[in-house]
Design a protein around this motif. Structure first.
Motif, PDB file in Angstrom:
ATOM      1  N   MET A 126       0.829  -1.216   0.000  1.00  0.00           N
ATOM      2  CA  MET A 126       0.000   0.000   0.000  1.00  0.00           C
ATOM      3  C   MET A 126       0.859   1.260   0.000  1.00  0.00           C
ATOM      4  N   ALA A 127       1.991   1.225   0.708  1.00  0.00           N
ATOM      5  CA  ALA A 127       2.805   2.449   0.766  1.00  0.00           C
ATOM      6  C   ALA A 127       3.592   2.681  -0.517  1.00  0.00           C
ATOM      7  N   GLY A 128       3.677   1.704  -1.397  1.00  0.00           N
ATOM      8  CA  GLY A 128       4.362   1.904  -2.671  1.00  0.00           C
ATOM      9  C   GLY A 128       5.860   2.061  -2.503  1.00  0.00           C
ATOM     10  N   GLY A 129       6.466   2.564  -3.559  1.00  0.00           N
ATOM     11  CA  GLY A 129       7.904   2.764  -3.541  1.00  0.00           C
ATOM     12  C   GLY A 129       8.621   1.498  -3.962  1.00  0.00           C
ATOM     13  N   PRO A 130       9.957   1.439  -3.876  1.00  0.00           N
ATOM     14  CA  PRO A 130      10.802   2.534  -3.383  1.00  0.00           C
ATOM     15  C   PRO A 130      10.847   3.720  -4.346  1.00  0.00           C
ATOM     16  N   TYR A 131      11.325   4.829  -3.835  1.00  0.00           N
ATOM     17  CA  TYR A 131      11.498   6.048  -4.623  1.00  0.00           C
ATOM     18  C   TYR A 131      12.977   6.395  -4.660  1.00  0.00           C
ATOM     19  N   GLU A 132      13.373   7.076  -5.724  1.00  0.00           N
ATOM     20  CA  GLU A 132      14.786   7.332  -5.930  1.00  0.00           C
ATOM     21  C   GLU A 132      15.124   8.806  -5.704  1.00  0.00           C
ATOM     22  N   LEU A 133      16.079   9.038  -4.819  1.00  0.00           N
ATOM     23  CA  LEU A 133      16.590  10.383  -4.558  1.00  0.00           C
ATOM     24  C   LEU A 133      17.806  10.643  -5.423  1.00  0.00           C
ATOM     25  N   GLN A 134      17.853  11.819  -6.007  1.00  0.00           N
ATOM     26  CA  GLN A 134      19.039  12.210  -6.752  1.00  0.00           C
ATOM     27  C   GLN A 134      19.635  13.442  -6.072  1.00  0.00           C
ATOM     28  N   ARG A 142      20.306   2.133   8.596  1.00  0.00           N
ATOM     29  CA  ARG A 142      18.869   2.181   8.292  1.00  0.00           C
ATOM     30  C   ARG A 142      18.082   1.084   8.997  1.00  0.00           C
ATOM     31  N   ASN A 188      14.749   5.968   6.928  1.00  0.00           N
ATOM     32  CA  ASN A 188      15.118   6.869   5.831  1.00  0.00           C
ATOM     33  C   ASN A 188      15.924   8.018   6.442  1.00  0.00           C
ATOM     34  N   TYR A 212      19.993   7.425  -4.194  1.00  0.00           N
ATOM     35  CA  TYR A 212      19.678   6.722  -2.955  1.00  0.00           C
ATOM     36  C   TYR A 212      18.222   6.284  -2.984  1.00  0.00           C
ATOM     37  N   LEU A 228      14.660   5.483  -1.213  1.00  0.00           N
ATOM     38  CA  LEU A 228      13.749   5.688  -0.093  1.00  0.00           C
ATOM     39  C   LEU A 228      12.757   4.547  -0.029  1.00  0.00           C
ATOM     40  N   TRP A 281       1.743   5.627   5.066  1.00  0.00           N
ATOM     41  CA  TRP A 281       1.105   6.560   4.135  1.00  0.00           C
ATOM     42  C   TRP A 281       0.057   7.386   4.867  1.00  0.00           C
ATOM     43  N   ARG A 301       9.365  16.557 -10.947  1.00  0.00           N
ATOM     44  CA  ARG A 301      10.753  16.675 -10.479  1.00  0.00           C
ATOM     45  C   ARG A 301      11.612  17.487 -11.441  1.00  0.00           C
ATOM     46  N   ASN A 308      13.818  16.833  -5.623  1.00  0.00           N
ATOM     47  CA  ASN A 308      13.496  15.746  -4.681  1.00  0.00           C
ATOM     48  C   ASN A 308      12.270  16.193  -3.888  1.00  0.00           C
TER      49      ASN A 308
END
Lengths: 138, 138
Positions: free
Chosen positions: A1-9, A67, A95, B6, B8, B13, B67, B95
């Motif tokens: 449900m929370a989805g992801g992962p997401y990518e930080l740049q 982490r 995180n 990186y 996340l 949620w 983004r 981000n």
């Protein structure tokens, strides 16, 4: 449900005399040095309206944090009873995003000097936000 | 030099009556409703020391933001001169991390009710931090 992962740049990194976590102060107000925020040229136009003398919130990625830690002794002191990391400012957390309120001292192109930054040298920068008028972080 | 990317991993949620960005208030203090923060069971022990009545900083991933936007008209109003996104609280930024200072109204296991949260329904949660004594976000 929370989805992801997401990518930080990362958009830049911290240049600081602080080189290891053991010697870093726990908060910017606890003797942290001034540091340069060095941004990638690609975000130059996003920085253009920042001004000397103003305060900003800087978000960083605490890339040397653990982490998998969910509970800690606050301030690293075993005498303090263990607490859940979401009740502490420990860098070790699922995180590891650092939150720093700093004042801008100087701006030289994509290099910004800020006061009292407790992040260590080479820490990646994720975002910069203005402080809202009510002086809080919401 | 900045390294990355990186990854996340959301820890929960937002459950909110706000269902689209167009109708969301721009800040929590501008008429945002109360919302539930629904956490994954895996971070239960990290939440255990949060208390009703306290204020916390919640970081979210604004997954519906753009983004590639570096300059915006503040508050989405074309009458406002364009500014670099790092001088604004626009969700559109490299981000898109949301920063929300909220008060805790109720805690039911891994569900936490907070006051005045402007994030929309389904927004992933990244982190929760205590507000520091000086009342700011550093």
């Amino acid at each position: 449900m929370a989805g992801g992962p997401y990518e930080l740049q990362p958009i830049g990194w911290v240049e600081s005399p602080l080189v290891d976590r053991e010697h870093a102060p726990r908060q910017g107000t606890e003797g942290a040095p001034d540091a340069w925020l060095v941004f990638d040229d690609g975000v130059r136009v996003a920085l253009a309206d920042l001004r000397c003398g103003s305060d900003v919130v800087v978000l960083t990625w605490l890339d040397r944090a653990r982490r998998d830690v969910l509970r800690v002794h606050p301030r690293g002191d075993p005498a303090n009873p263990e607490e859940g990391v979401f009740s502490t400012r420990s860098p070790d957390r699922p995180n590891p995003i650092g939150l720093h309120r700093v004042g801008i001292l100087a701006i030289e192109g994509t290099r910004i000097l800020v006061r009292h930054m407790e992040a260590i040298d080479g820490t990646p920068i994720l975002d910069v936000k203005p402080v809202l008028d009510r002086g809080l972080d919401g």
